[in-house]
Design an enzyme around this catalytic site. Structure first.
Site, PDB file in Angstrom:
ATOM      1  CB  SER A 139     -19.332 -27.190 -48.302  1.00 35.78           C
ATOM      2  OG  SER A 139     -19.627 -26.699 -49.692  1.00 35.78           O
ATOM      3  CE1 TYR A 152     -24.436 -29.004 -47.962  1.00 34.28           C
ATOM      4  CE2 TYR A 152     -23.396 -27.154 -49.039  1.00 34.28           C
ATOM      5  CZ  TYR A 152     -23.556 -28.858 -48.401  1.00 34.28           C
ATOM      6  OH  TYR A 152     -22.358 -29.400 -48.809  1.00 34.28           O
TER       7      TYR A 152
END
Length: 257
Positions: A139, A152
């Site tokens: 990401s 995350y």
């Protein structure tokens, strides 16, 4: 990566980026296997895309991953592409340690240990293939963390690091390693509102750009659409600019509590 003529496994393939990737790879002439925890979601995806194969897989459960690995290799011996897309993203208030810890445990198990365990289950098979690909999904937040979702972001930074090491260790094998680093995309990863958030990149635009990179850059190691590059390369601007970017980026985000 040759984007056609493969047997492709996509975890988290029933929704969001995973489903869109599954549909895109099927359209390119691949046999696609989608895996996920929710049978109904998988069945709905297959109903809309005849020819796909669904298999239930819980990425938090080591035994589920082990048995899944045995099953998919036995039933689909031509498997040669694995896309580690399954992931969860939960807000955490680190001032509430008990609540944050529960979210962190699940996030690490799914986002980081899940791909590592699945690779352990499938690598012996993949290395026997004439040509194979492991695609990890990190990401942009692995490079500029969003403080709202600390674990995350940490798992995605770890996936980037893990991908580099995996690529190096597999350099003399038939298995290539590609990292896909999405920006903020219109999916339901953080709830339904995200799917229509005008600040997020439309899902179809993201998939089209990512697939075009795979088509036109067969030796690519990191698939980076234009909208993720400010995050991916933020550190190249120096510490002062990076810290300013980090502050402004997070000041614009909601508080975890």
């Amino acid at each position: 990566m040759n984007i056609s003529g493969n047997t492709v496994l996509i975890t988290g393939g029933g929704s969001g980026i995973g489903r869109a990737l599954a549909e895109a790879f099927q359209a390119q002439g691949n046999q696609v296997i989608i895996a996920g925890r929710r049978p109904q979601v998988l069945d709905e995806t297959v109903a809309a895309n005849p020819g796909m194969k669904p298999i239930v897989l819980d990425m938090e459960d080591p035994e589920s991953i082990r048995s899944f690995g045995e099953k998919v290799v036995k039933e689909d011996p031509t498997l040669n592409v694995v896309i580690h897309n399954a992931g969860i993203m939960r807000p955490e208030n680190l001032l509430d340690p008990a609540g944050a810890l529960a979210a962190a445990d699940a996030t690490i198990a799914t986002n980081l240990l899940g791909p590592i365990r699945l690779n352990a289950a499938l690598l012996p098979h993949l290395m026997k293939q004439p040509k194979a690909t492991i695609m990890t999904v990190s990401s942009g937040l692995g490079f500029i963390p969003l403080a709202l979702t600390p674990t995350y972001c940490a798992t995605k930074a770890a996936i980037h690091s893990y991908s580099q090491s995996l690529r190096y260790q597999l350099k003399d094998t038939s298995v290539e390693v590609i990292e896909l680093a999405p920006p903020y995309v219109q999916t339901e990863l953080m709830g339904r509102a995200q799917a229509s958030d005008p600040r997020a990149m439309p899902l179809r635009e993201f998939i089209n750009e990512a697939m075009n990179i795979l088509k036109t850059q067969p030796g690519v190691q990191e698939v980076l659409v234009e909208r993720v590059k400010p995050l991916r390369f933020a550190e190249l601007n120096g510490v002062e600019k990076y810290e300013a970017f980090f502050k402004s980026f997070n000041d614009a985000a909601p508080a975890p509590h």
